[in-house]
Scaffold this active site. Structure first.
Site, mmCIF file in Angstrom:
data_model
loop_
_atom_site.group_PDB
_atom_site.id
_atom_site.type_symbol
_atom_site.label_atom_id
_atom_site.label_comp_id
_atom_site.label_asym_id
_atom_site.label_seq_id
_atom_site.Cartn_x
_atom_site.Cartn_y
_atom_site.Cartn_z
ATOM 1 N N ASN A 1 -3.185 12.911 -4.286
ATOM 2 C CA ASN A 1 -3.560 13.403 -5.098
ATOM 3 C C ASN A 1 -4.350 15.196 -4.284
ATOM 4 O O ASN A 1 -4.368 16.312 -5.612
ATOM 5 C CB ASN A 1 -4.739 12.972 -4.758
ATOM 6 C CG ASN A 1 -4.472 11.489 -5.835
ATOM 7 O OD1 ASN A 1 -4.113 11.517 -6.783
ATOM 8 N ND2 ASN A 1 -5.376 10.503 -5.199
ATOM 9 N N ASP B 1 0.758 -1.057 -0.217
ATOM 10 C CA ASP B 1 -0.141 0.069 0.134
ATOM 11 C C ASP B 1 1.153 1.424 -0.072
ATOM 12 O O ASP B 1 1.844 0.906 0.647
ATOM 13 C CB ASP B 1 -1.586 -0.331 1.562
ATOM 14 C CG ASP B 1 -1.823 1.323 1.352
ATOM 15 O OD1 ASP B 1 -3.223 0.809 0.694
ATOM 16 O OD2 ASP B 1 -2.247 2.159 1.469
ATOM 17 N N ASP C 1 -1.742 9.575 -11.027
ATOM 18 C CA ASP C 1 -1.853 8.830 -11.891
ATOM 19 C C ASP C 1 -0.654 8.320 -11.740
ATOM 20 O O ASP C 1 -0.025 6.743 -12.014
ATOM 21 C CB ASP C 1 -2.763 8.772 -12.832
ATOM 22 C CG ASP C 1 -4.389 8.840 -12.609
ATOM 23 O OD1 ASP C 1 -5.042 8.410 -11.431
ATOM 24 O OD2 ASP C 1 -4.796 9.168 -13.605
ATOM 25 N N HIS D 1 -5.342 14.830 -9.162
ATOM 26 C CA HIS D 1 -4.978 12.509 -10.219
ATOM 27 C C HIS D 1 -3.900 12.363 -11.104
ATOM 28 O O HIS D 1 -3.240 11.223 -11.005
ATOM 29 C CB HIS D 1 -6.358 13.174 -9.871
ATOM 30 C CG HIS D 1 -7.677 12.720 -8.595
ATOM 31 N ND1 HIS D 1 -7.407 12.177 -7.704
ATOM 32 C CD2 HIS D 1 -7.914 14.096 -7.961
ATOM 33 C CE1 HIS D 1 -8.071 12.375 -6.840
ATOM 34 N NE2 HIS D 1 -8.371 13.397 -7.062
ATOM 35 N N GLU E 1 -4.822 3.115 -4.746
ATOM 36 C CA GLU E 1 -3.012 2.620 -3.911
ATOM 37 C C GLU E 1 -2.938 0.985 -3.145
ATOM 38 O O GLU E 1 -1.406 1.001 -3.278
ATOM 39 C CB GLU E 1 -2.303 3.636 -3.138
ATOM 40 C CG GLU E 1 -3.141 3.595 -1.490
ATOM 41 C CD GLU E 1 -4.459 4.290 -1.708
ATOM 42 O OE1 GLU E 1 -4.741 4.868 -0.484
ATOM 43 O OE2 GLU E 1 -5.264 4.502 -2.816
#
Length: 324
Positions: free
Chosen positions: A211, A203, A220, A216, A246
């Site tokens: 973000n 994680d 990405d 965002h 994530e």
């Protein structure tokens, strides 16, 4: 042209493409059976198959007229065919020095003719062939060779479409459904024979901050680079998946817990040392939870729950660490 041709000599890349498309882990499919049956009818030959060449073997899938499901790679006509992008045509095996001493020519099924079109991926790797054999010599017309080439393209298109359905669109990693399938197969394998395997849950720590701070699109790009870093530190047979958001998972076959811990610690260090944007402003760490597949944890639910518990324990202990 040189770059494309070099793919014929890139065996690690070819095996990587084979693993990415997961051909050897799937049994014969109806769509492939239809193609091989069509080729058999068009050519009127006794034997037809989709033959996949892995590291050491030829695996015959969707075959007609053949009792064999696997042969050593070195005896496979298709091992010759994958060295070129052009179909391999042998009208009489007794007259061709490449195969005249082949055990399948001198012994059952006494092959006398062969035609095989390579299964070439969109990035230029030959995975195997769509091929036909016969026990009699025969001539092949240019039209027949072109038909086989087109049918081979259909096989590759089917493989790549199936692979796309099994993968996360953003990162290219396996999706959750495909990971569960791979884990189920690994559990079945371990039930049949003794061995070891480990599941790792990963994680990205504080990913929401990325973000919120950078937007965002930047998030990405972090997910995409994170996936590349993990994949680069995995073997051909390891399975890397994005479970959602994530959170990622890696299945490590033929690996015990101590080896997996070394791998995971190295992964944590590599991620922490990486830069995730051109300016070097975005840096992230990862928490990793490990669970070994054993005799008592033999359900998907038990394994994923234990891996999830280990992951969140790593987060509670301060993140950027490994818990097994």
């Amino acid at each position: 042209m040189t770059t494309v041709t070099s793919k014929l000599r890139d065996e690690p890349g070819r095996l990587g493409a084979l693993a990415r498309l997961e051909i050897t882990t799937h049994s014969s499919e109806a769509s492939f059976d239809h193609i091989t049956d069509l080729v058999r009818l068009i050519f009127g030959m006794e034997m037809t198959s989709i033959s996949i060449i892995d590291e050491n073997s030829q695996i015959l899938k969707a075959r007609h007229g053949l009792d064999l499901s696997q042969t050593p790679r070195e005896t496979a006509f298709c091992n010759i065919a994958i060295r070129s992008y052009e179909p391999l045509v042998i009208e009489d095996t007794h007259q061709d020095p490449r195969v005249s001493d082949n055990p399948f020519v001198k012994g059952p099924p006494y092959l006398r003719s062969y035609i095989g079109a390579p299964l070439t991926t969109s990035d230029g790797y030959n995975l195997g062939t769509l091929c036909s054999f016969d026990t009699r010599p025969r001539r092949f017309e240019p039209r027949e060779i072109e038909i086989l080439r087109k049918c081979a393209d259909l096989v590759v298109n089917q493989l790549e479409l199936r692979s796309q359905a099994n993968r996360d669109v953003l990162t290219g990693a396996l999706n959750r459904r495909s990971f569960v399938t791979a884990l189920t197969q690994e559990i079945s394998r371990l039930r049949r024979r003794a061995g070891a395997a480990v599941v790792a849950f990963l994680d990205i720590d504080h990913f929401k901050r990325v973000n919120d701070t950078y937007g965002h699109p930047a998030g990405d790009r972090v997910l995409q680079k994170f996936t590349r870093i993990v994949a680069q530190h995995c073997r051909v047979g390891d399975k890397v998946a994005r479970l959602g958001g994530e959170e990622f998972a890696v299945l490590l076959p033929d690996t015990d817990l101590s080896s997996a811990r070394i791998w995971a610690e190295r992964m944590c260090s590599q991620i922490a040392e990486s830069r995730f944007d051109e300016d070097g402003a975005i840096r992230v760490t990862a928490s990793i939870g490990l669970v070994e597949l054993g005799d008592t944890e033999t359900t998907i639910e038990a394994i994923t729950q234990m891996a999830d518990d280990a992951l969140y324990r790593a987060k509670r202990l301060g993140r950027n660490r490994v818990v097994a």
